[in-house]
Design a protein around this motif. Structure first.
Motif, PDB file in Angstrom:
ATOM      1  N   LYS A 108       0.806  -1.219   0.000  1.00 26.11           N
ATOM      2  CA  LYS A 108       0.000   0.000   0.000  1.00 26.11           C
ATOM      3  C   LYS A 108       0.839   1.270   0.000  1.00 26.11           C
ATOM      4  N   ARG A 109       2.153   1.132   0.219  1.00 22.14           N
ATOM      5  CA  ARG A 109       3.012   2.316   0.166  1.00 22.14           C
ATOM      6  C   ARG A 109       3.270   2.771  -1.268  1.00 22.14           C
ATOM      7  N   VAL A 110       3.044   1.870  -2.239  1.00 25.48           N
ATOM      8  CA  VAL A 110       3.231   2.280  -3.637  1.00 25.48           C
ATOM      9  C   VAL A 110       1.966   2.167  -4.462  1.00 25.48           C
ATOM     10  N   THR A 111       1.049   1.280  -4.067  1.00 25.86           N
ATOM     11  CA  THR A 111      -0.227   1.194  -4.782  1.00 25.86           C
ATOM     12  C   THR A 111      -1.211   0.358  -3.974  1.00 25.86           C
ATOM     13  N   ASP A 112      -2.486   0.628  -4.157  1.00 26.56           N
ATOM     14  CA  ASP A 112      -3.505  -0.254  -3.575  1.00 26.56           C
ATOM     15  C   ASP A 112      -4.543  -0.615  -4.630  1.00 26.56           C
ATOM     16  N   THR A 113      -4.122  -0.550  -5.897  1.00 25.05           N
ATOM     17  CA  THR A 113      -4.990  -0.925  -7.006  1.00 25.05           C
ATOM     18  C   THR A 113      -4.130  -1.536  -8.108  1.00 25.05           C
ATOM     19  N   THR A 114      -4.694  -2.492  -8.826  1.00 14.79           N
ATOM     20  CA  THR A 114      -3.962  -3.126  -9.922  1.00 14.79           C
ATOM     21  C   THR A 114      -3.958  -2.254 -11.173  1.00 14.79           C
ATOM     22  N   GLN A 115      -4.582  -1.084 -11.119  1.00 16.52           N
ATOM     23  CA  GLN A 115      -4.630  -0.214 -12.294  1.00 16.52           C
ATOM     24  C   GLN A 115      -3.379   0.641 -12.448  1.00 16.52           C
ATOM     25  N   LYS A 116      -2.571   0.727 -11.406  1.00 18.33           N
ATOM     26  CA  LYS A 116      -1.354   1.538 -11.484  1.00 18.33           C
ATOM     27  C   LYS A 116      -0.328   0.997 -10.497  1.00 18.33           C
ATOM     28  N   GLY A 117       0.893   1.510 -10.626  1.00 17.67           N
ATOM     29  CA  GLY A 117       1.930   1.122  -9.689  1.00 17.67           C
ATOM     30  C   GLY A 117       2.436  -0.290  -9.912  1.00 17.67           C
ATOM     31  N   GLU A 118       3.207  -0.792  -8.948  1.00 19.19           N
ATOM     32  CA  GLU A 118       3.851  -2.091  -9.076  1.00 19.19           C
ATOM     33  C   GLU A 118       3.327  -3.046  -8.006  1.00 19.19           C
ATOM     34  N   TYR A 119       3.220  -4.319  -8.358  1.00 16.27           N
ATOM     35  CA  TYR A 119       2.667  -5.298  -7.424  1.00 16.27           C
ATOM     36  C   TYR A 119       3.036  -6.697  -7.900  1.00 16.27           C
ATOM     37  N   VAL A 120       2.761  -7.681  -7.040  1.00 15.04           N
ATOM     38  CA  VAL A 120       2.962  -9.094  -7.363  1.00 15.04           C
ATOM     39  C   VAL A 120       1.595  -9.680  -7.691  1.00 15.04           C
ATOM     40  N   VAL A 121       1.527 -10.500  -8.757  1.00 16.08           N
ATOM     41  CA  VAL A 121       0.213 -11.011  -9.134  1.00 16.08           C
ATOM     42  C   VAL A 121       0.321 -12.379  -9.792  1.00 16.08           C
ATOM     43  N   TYR A 122      -0.575 -13.287  -9.389  1.00 16.49           N
ATOM     44  CA  TYR A 122      -0.768 -14.555 -10.097  1.00 16.49           C
ATOM     45  C   TYR A 122      -1.773 -14.303 -11.225  1.00 16.49           C
ATOM     46  N   LEU A 123      -1.430 -14.720 -12.449  1.00 14.62           N
ATOM     47  CA  LEU A 123      -2.300 -14.542 -13.613  1.00 14.62           C
ATOM     48  C   LEU A 123      -2.531 -15.896 -14.276  1.00 14.62           C
ATOM     49  N   PHE A 124      -3.790 -16.279 -14.405  1.00 13.84           N
ATOM     50  CA  PHE A 124      -4.128 -17.547 -15.040  1.00 13.84           C
ATOM     51  C   PHE A 124      -4.370 -17.315 -16.529  1.00 13.84           C
ATOM     52  N   SER A 125      -3.808 -18.154 -17.369  1.00 17.76           N
ATOM     53  CA  SER A 125      -3.989 -17.995 -18.813  1.00 17.76           C
ATOM     54  C   SER A 125      -5.438 -18.259 -19.204  1.00 17.76           C
ATOM     55  N   GLU A 126      -5.846 -17.662 -20.301  1.00 14.50           N
ATOM     56  CA  GLU A 126      -7.230 -17.756 -20.756  1.00 14.50           C
ATOM     57  C   GLU A 126      -7.672 -19.200 -20.965  1.00 14.50           C
ATOM     58  N   ASP A 127      -6.766 -20.039 -21.492  1.00 19.00           N
ATOM     59  CA  ASP A 127      -7.130 -21.429 -21.776  1.00 19.00           C
ATOM     60  C   ASP A 127      -6.886 -22.365 -20.591  1.00 19.00           C
ATOM     61  N   MET A 128      -6.497 -21.794 -19.439  1.00 15.62           N
ATOM     62  CA  MET A 128      -6.264 -22.558 -18.219  1.00 15.62           C
ATOM     63  C   MET A 128      -5.165 -23.613 -18.384  1.00 15.62           C
ATOM     64  N   SER A 129      -4.169 -23.289 -19.208  1.00 10.62           N
ATOM     65  CA  SER A 129      -3.049 -24.221 -19.392  1.00 10.62           C
ATOM     66  C   SER A 129      -1.878 -23.885 -18.479  1.00 10.62           C
ATOM     67  N   SER A 130      -1.891 -22.676 -17.887  1.00 14.08           N
ATOM     68  CA  SER A 130      -0.759 -22.270 -17.061  1.00 14.08           C
ATOM     69  C   SER A 130      -1.159 -21.122 -16.149  1.00 14.08           C
ATOM     70  N   VAL A 131      -0.333 -20.885 -15.144  1.00 17.86           N
ATOM     71  CA  VAL A 131      -0.490 -19.727 -14.270  1.00 17.86           C
ATOM     72  C   VAL A 131       0.885 -19.081 -14.119  1.00 17.86           C
ATOM     73  N   TYR A 132       0.917 -17.752 -14.159  1.00 17.68           N
ATOM     74  CA  TYR A 132       2.161 -16.992 -14.037  1.00 17.68           C
ATOM     75  C   TYR A 132       2.197 -16.288 -12.691  1.00 17.68           C
ATOM     76  N   LEU A 133       3.329 -16.386 -12.012  1.00 16.91           N
ATOM     77  CA  LEU A 133       3.593 -15.565 -10.834  1.00 16.91           C
ATOM     78  C   LEU A 133       4.485 -14.425 -11.302  1.00 16.91           C
ATOM     79  N   THR A 134       3.981 -13.198 -11.270  1.00 16.94           N
ATOM     80  CA  THR A 134       4.698 -12.089 -11.908  1.00 16.94           C
ATOM     81  C   THR A 134       4.923 -10.924 -10.949  1.00 16.94           C
ATOM     82  N   LEU A 135       6.007 -10.207 -11.189  1.00 22.22           N
ATOM     83  CA  LEU A 135       6.201  -8.868 -10.656  1.00 22.22           C
ATOM     84  C   LEU A 135       5.798  -7.943 -11.789  1.00 22.22           C
ATOM     85  N   ALA A 136       4.726  -7.204 -11.595  1.00 23.14           N
ATOM     86  CA  ALA A 136       4.088  -6.528 -12.726  1.00 23.14           C
ATOM     87  C   ALA A 136       3.739  -5.083 -12.383  1.00 23.14           C
ATOM     88  N   GLN A 137       3.233  -4.385 -13.400  1.00 20.98           N
ATOM     89  CA  GLN A 137       2.799  -2.993 -13.252  1.00 20.98           C
ATOM     90  C   GLN A 137       1.343  -2.855 -13.700  1.00 20.98           C
TER      91      GLN A 137
END
Length: 745
Positions: free
Chosen positions: A215-244
């Motif tokens: 929360k010191r840099v962002t509290d929304t996924t619309q801006k700033g930097e954060y860590v996020v798990y993203l599941f692929s559209e076809d459900m073949s994989s999941v990514y653990l990312t450092l993202a913006q």
């Protein structure tokens, strides 16, 4: 507070069976509104709970020894036998009819039950169950569940779930509540982190996600930097990312410059952080749609886990800790920035739109409108644009047939907002509207919320994928009914605008507490007016319509359409030879206000604000005689309008003040008294600065003054010509009819 008979039912624990039995009972009631349930139905619900938790690896009680090694192996017959123990333990409140094989609350308890008590009992059982399960032995990872099992469950069920009802789906609970609550228990998580998951807003997301934000840099996924798990559209994989976050940079800078900004930030972070063991390329592949580019430019580094080769829990947690360690290093460096830099970053406000873009775009809009057979005098389009940017509520007034509604429609179309794509909505106002329900909606007797047309637009405009698009709502003939009766909630809400996470938000129009059903809460709960919605009302002032109160006029710019030049023809001036004007959609940033309060005004504009305020102080001294003075709201609005007009090179300072005097102040004046006439004369003297007008000499007969604006005569020179003309008209009406108003046509 729960009645004592219910508040003590879990005092002596009987494993977790009692809590699950009560929850199964309440779940049945919520579906059927019946306080009697068959033993089979309870057994099925009871078994579903334990099997579901078991599949995800959560800490739960095992089946009784000798029954089965897992809940998956248990049969319904075994569960019916098992239930005898918790039923006996709850005999003070539940009775079992062995003949009919049904369970029900005992009569004394039934008398205590109502919707509030049942809800409290449910929350009590859930709380006790969570506390009980938390005390069970933990796994070696420190989690109370299996992350690997959760991922596998999402892979196996998400595509099928997208064919099912969105509201209340168990995957929503998993992403929004269960997973965030469980991950917070990891030893490397602390109070700085906000953990949030989503499977979509109202509809299933293409890419479900689970984000961890400092929360010191962002509290929304619309801006700033954060860590996020993203599941692929076809459900073949999941990514653990450092993202913006992509939304704010691409909205505020445009897509091309926004991508450049994100790519530069990726390069900077890859050079700053170790990112050991993580991939640092742009090969992340989540969707088959245009969203793919967003993920490629915004991802700093990542792990990829394939569906058929998921690591065990220990490896998944080790990888997460590595990403979080890198994230922590980045945040610590960011918090060393100066306080000014931090404030700017937390606001999420990147530079406003390039002023050089505005004037050419408005010329393009005017050409498009003219190409469609309509001509509006200068500077009407510039005035309309500045009014929308100053405040997202504008009134177009005048006689019938002058093209007010057509202006709104063509203006919207010229920036890519059409009825076809849902960004332009025409709502005809009915004379029988006497409360907000016709616009906003209402709750039916069944408990279902039936949204009004305006609410439907607000929901669509609020979706993340639509935040960068302007939405126009035209309330046609809005004063056929009393505006204060059906529109007052929206007017009040506009006054609550504030900056949050780089966006302008308002207080909720519809609160969660006012909605009974979960699916309605998810769709409409806490819904405000998003910054990309613009409300335009058209009004005809005649004997069939209602006047406006000062509450309405204070919150709108009123553009008048009463002076018509019928000689303007669609084929004049060689229009048929001009090239066809193509529609070029604009982003929401083209219209979004840069200021909500004077304190936000840049230093270079403070002198303009002071000059504008000095003029208004002089105007207020005149208006005081009829108690029509303006307040801070109008002062701020006129100041912002003047700043935009000067910044974009659309109007001179005097032209801008002239239009604001006409649109924000003169509509407040009406009456038949001599004091009204004196005010009109004094204001006209201000507009004709340099002329020696003797107000007292004109109180008996001002015809020599206002006759200067008679048809066929050249209008006299004036500092504020538009306002002078209107004031002359109002003076004439007062002398000839004994009453005057801005609204008389």
């Amino acid at each position: 507070m729960l009645p004592n008979d219910l508040a003590t039912i879990f005092k002596n624990k009987q494993k977790s069976y009692k809590m699950v039995l009560v929850l199964s009972f309440i779940n049945h009631y919520e579906k059927t509104k019946s306080l009697t349930v068959t033993l089979n139905e309870i057994a099925e619900s009871f078994l579903d709970y334990y099997r579901g938790k078991e599949e995800l690896g959560f800490k739960i009680d095992l089946p009784p020894k000798g029954e089965a090694s897992s809940w998956k192996e248990c049969s319904l017959g075994q569960i019916r036998s098992l239930l005898k123990t918790p039923i006996d333990a709850l005999s003070s409140i539940i009775e079992y009819n062995s003949l009919q094989q049904t369970l029900s609350f005992k009569s004394p308890v039934k008398q205590l039950l109502n919707e509030r008590v049942i809800q409290e009992l449910k929350e009590y059982a859930e709380r006790e169950l969570e506390n009980y399960n938390n005390q069970l032995p933990s796994s070696s990872t420190g989690l109370d569940f299996s992350l690997q099992a959760v991922f596998q469950e999402v892979f196996n069920s998400y595509l099928e779930a997208k064919t099912q009802s969105f509201a209340g789906h168990r995957l929503g609970t998993l992403f929004r509540q269960t997973l965030p609550n469980e991950l917070k228990k990891l030893p490397f998580m602390d109070d700085h982190y906000k953990i949030q998951g989503s499977i979509g807003m109202g509809n299933w997301a293409t890419v479900p996600w689970l984000a961890i934000m400092d929360k010191r840099v962002t509290d929304t996924t619309q801006k700033g930097e954060y860590v996020v798990y993203l599941f692929s559209e076809d459900m073949s994989s999941v990514y653990l990312t450092l993202a913006q976050g992509v939304t704010v940079p691409t909205r505020d800078l445009g897509k091309r410059q926004g991508y450049n900004y994100l790519e530069q930030k990726v390069t900077e972070m890859r050079g700053l952080l170790p990112l050991q063991g993580m991939k640092k390329d742009d090969q992340i592949s989540l969707t088959s749609s245009g969203l793919g580019r967003d993920y490629q430019v915004s991802t700093v580094a990542y792990y990829r886990y394939d569906r058929n080769n998921l690591p065990d829990d220990e490896q998944l947690i080790t990888d997460l800790k590595n990403v979080m360690d890198n994230y922590r290093l980045y945040v610590e460096r960011q918090t060393e920035l100066s306080e000014d830099d931090q404030n700017s970053q937390m606001m999420g406000r990147i530079e406003p739109m390039d002023p050089q873009f505005i004037k050419p775009k408005l010329n393009e809009i005017k050409a498009f409108i003219k190409q469609n057979g309509f001509h509006y005098p200068d500077p009407l389009i510039e005035n309309f644009y500045l009014s929308l940017k100053t405040k997202p509520f504008v009134i177009l007034a005048g006689i019938s047939g002058t093209g007010k509604t057509k202006l709104v429609k063509l203006f919207a179309e010229s920036v890519g907002a059409t009825g076809g794509n849902g960004q332009f909505t025409l709502i005809p106002v009915r004379p029988d509207w006497n409360d907000p329900s016709d616009l906003i909606g209402y709750q039916e007797l069944s408990g279902r919320f039936k949204p009004g047309r305006l609410t439907e637009v607000l929901v669509t405009a609020s979706l993340p994928e639509n935040r960068n698009k302007p939405y126009f709502i035209c309330l046609d003939e809005m004063n056929l009914a009393r505006v204060e009766h059906y529109f007052s909630d929206l007017l009040s809400l506009l006054e609550t605008q504030r900056w949050m996470d780089g966006q302008i938000v308002t207080e909720p129009l519809i609160s969660n507490a006012s909605l009974d059903r979960l699916e309605d809460q998810e769709l409409y709960g806490d819904l405000g007016i998003p910054e990309n919605v613009y409300l335009i009302g058209t009004v005809n002032m005649d004997e069939t319509t209602y006047p406006f109160s000062k509450k309405v006029l204070d919150r709108a710019n009123t553009l008048e359409f009463n002076h018509i030049d019928l000689t303007q023809l669609p084929w004049s001036e060689g229009d048929e030879e001009q090239e066809s004007v193509k529609i070029a959609p604009v982003s929401q940033r083209f219209f979004r206000a840069d200021y909500l309060n004077l304190v936000n005004v840049d230093a270079e504009n403070k002198e303009l604000v002071k000059r504008t305020t000095d003029k208004l102080v002089a105007i207020n001294q005149i208006l005081e005689e009829i108690h029509a003075q303006v307040g801070f709201r109008i002062r701020d609005t006129i100041s912002f309008y003047s700043i935009y007009a000067e910044r974009f090179g659309l109007l001179t300072e005097n032209e801008a003040f002239d239009l604001q005097l006409l649109q924000k102040i003169l509509p407040r004046i009406q009456g038949s008294h001599t004091s009204v006439k004196r005010v009109l004369l004094k204001l006209l003297k201000v507009c004709l600065e340099g002329e020696s007008l003797k107000v007292n000499d004109l109180l008996d007969d001002a015809s020599s003054l206002y006759s200067r604006w008679d048809v066929g005569k050249e209008a006299p020179a004036a500092k504020y010509p538009q306002s002078a003309r209107k004031l002359a008209f109002m003076l004439r009406r007062l002398e000839e009819d004994g009453f005057t108003s801005f609204w008389l046509s």
